[in-house]
Write a protein that holds these residues in place. Structure first.
Motif: not given
Length: 582
Positions: A184-211
């Protein structure tokens, strides 16, 4: 592709964004490594992480990860989208699956797929995979005759709904595994991992002005396809064949057969003629066959082209339905890596005909993971003896040697093609009541050659609590050694035994009595080139380091070395002259 992306400055911008995207998924993977509970992920790096566009095409993968996870996970997101269209997903949702035919080939690998939203609109998806220490059932190399006996089977299911964990599903998983905290700890880690990826992607899109990612996706995929085809078309077009014998099961050896065709639109690999399925979990779903076959081709043909949907699409893999390389549901598949990880060596044999001086010798290839367990129901012993024994399940990732390369020696105790790291013995001893008495290079295991094969390793293990324990083995290269290339000698086969002398099965569940010590001797990689062309000083260095014995130095390399590591020049000259004459 939009006209904007054809502007020179735009191409530079897109390249910067592409590199940024790769760094995003690498941070996603590192989040998984740093938060995971299981040693497979935390210590060995047996995982994958990737970002996908809204069509489910993989745009980038993390450098950290294994081919068997990444290349097969590339298809998992497509299966999720087939079941739940992106339009029906909500921000904060996440989906789980471990279906071997929709994931990474066996039940122990769990995939989490998460949509990413920006300003309320879906802009992409992140997926990650890891190997959990236990998924219930009979284990990796149990006596399962169907996948149903191999553990908990999770179809595509929503595990997070708008940010709320599906506790009912979590309870079902907990109730079906032997190590619920780790799993279960590993599954929660996977969920967190994807959340981090998503936040970094949104920040990148904001930075480059990508819709959206549409133009960037087309840039990435078009350039990857072009670069892959350019590399492929540098090779001589034609069809090449290779076969490889593997140990098989119960004394029945198997011959894997491959036909590799190089053409203007890519490479096709056909495994027609390979053996049929068996009633033990070494069967391989096609997704895993595709993963390691395409990886093997890319290693030789286009190693610098990033891995994504387009570069993978230039390598097409087929195998007869119902064969061991295209196993159908509900075949047992828990140990699919034994055969699947041999496939790069199989295609290397084809590519060596197109690139005579550009392909390594064969290596151990399959992992020699040490899966140890103890307690009631896990060891063949008197229940009275086991009533107060510690219940444990632990996996140490370990490897034999790789094949020698055209200009370099093979790597010792190194996992190829999986790329996972060895797990430190201290971690295993902390997690389980066992003592690892030794872990050292296996002298003379690397095949002789102008470039020597990598060495295997030897481990000796004993109980730490005066109770019997067990090992679940899933090993190959015990009957057939890794083959040398261009005159290089074969590597040494592996062996599993008790120190007292009893040999154990390389594919079975075996108990280790109290007072006995387990010895696992891992194979060495094949050599490359004529051993007589190896420089004398390198042979001396190998002997000084304990990698090669004096006897092997004399018999295989024609070098006579004295007790104080000096070369007997006269005897060496005579010996090499005699060997050359023979």
């Amino acid at each position: 592709m939009s006209s904007r992306s054809n502007h020179p400055l735009s191409r530079i911008e897109y390249q910067v964004m592409w590199n940024r995207l790769i760094s995003v998924v690498e941070e996603q993977a590192q989040t998984l490594v740093r938060t995971a509970f299981g040693t497979a992920t935390r210590e060995a790096g047996d995982l994958s992480a990737g970002v996908y566009d809204t069509k489910g095409r993989m745009l980038a993968q993390a450098v950290t990860g294994t081919p068997g996870h990444v290349n097969s996970m590339a298809m998992s997101t497509g299966y999720v989208l087939d079941k739940i269209p992106l339009a029906k997903m909500n921000e904060g949702d996440a989906f789980i699956v471990n279906d071997p035919w929709q994931g990474t080939g066996h039940l122990n690998d769990i995939v989490i797929v998460t949509p990413t939203f920006r300003r309320g609109k879906p802009v992409g998806l992140f997926a990650c995979t890891l190997h959990v220490v236990d998924i219930g059932g009979r284990g990796i190399m149990g006596a399962a005759n169907q996948v149903y006996e191999e553990g908990l089977y999770i179809p595509i299911t929503k595990i997070v709904d708008r940010g709320e964990i599906n506790e009912w599903l979590i309870d079902i998983i907990k109730a079906n595994v032997r190590e619920p905290v780790q799993v279960i700890g590993d599954i929660y880690s996977e969920i967190a991992s994807n959340e981090v990826g998503g936040k970094r992607l949104v920040a990148m899109m904001d930075e480059f002005g990508l819709e959206h990612l549409d133009d960037l996706a087309e840039h990435i995929l078009d350039h990857s396809r072009e670069a892959s085809l350019a590399a492929i078309n540098k090779l001589p077009h034609g069809t090449y064949h290779n076969t490889m014998w593997v140990d098989g099961i119960n004394g029945k050896t198997m011959e894997l057969k491959a036909k590799l065709t190089i053409g203007p639109d890519g490479i096709d690999v056909d495994f027609a003629g390979s053996p049929g399925m068996v009633q033990l979990g070494i069967n391989v779903p096609l997704c895993y066959t595709e993963a390691y076959t395409s990886f093997g081709v890319k290693c030789i043909v286009a190693p610098h082209v990033p891995n994504n949907a387009a570069s993978l699409a230039t390598i097409r893999v087929t195998a007869p339905e119902g064969s061991i390389l295209n196993a159908k549901h509900p075949a047992p598949v828990a140990a699919r890596s034994i055969i699947g990880q041999m496939l790069p060596d199989v295609v290397f044999g084809c590519l060596a005909q197109a690139l005579p001086n550009g392909v390594p010798a064969e290596g151990t290839s399959c992992l020699w993971n040490v899966r140890l367990m103890g307690g009631m129901g896990r060891v063949d012993a008197d229940p009275e003896v086991l009533k107060d024994a510690t219940s444990f399940n632990v996996t140490g990732f370990h490897s034999g040697g790789t094949g020698a390369r055209p200009k370099l020696d093979g790597l010792s105790a190194t996992a190829f093609p999986s790329g996972v790291r060895n797990v430190p013995v201290e971690i295993t001893e902390t997690n389980a009541p066992v003592l690892i008495w030794s872990k050292e290079y296996r002298t003379d295991s690397g095949g002789a050659g102008e470039y020597r094969g990598g060495l295997g390793q030897v481990m000796e293990i004993e109980t730490a609590e005066n109770k019997p324990f067990a090992i679940s083995t899933s090993f190959d290269r015990v009957v057939f050694p890794p083959r040398g290339r261009h005159g290089g000698r074969d590597g040494t086969t592996g062996r599993v035994e008790l120190v007292s002398g009893k040999e154990l099965s390389p594919k079975a569940h075996s108990s280790i009595p109290v007072g006995e010590r387990l010895r696992v001797s891992m194979p060495g990689g094949g050599g490359y080139g004529d051993p007589m062309k190896r420089p004398v000083d390198k042979v001396v260095q190998d002997v000084e380091k304990g990698l090669v014995s004096r006897d092997r130095a004399r018999d295989l390399y024609g070098v006579v070395i004295t007790a104080d590591f000096e070369v007997d020049v006269d005897e060496t000259a005579k010996l090499r002259t005699r060997i050359a004459a023979e």
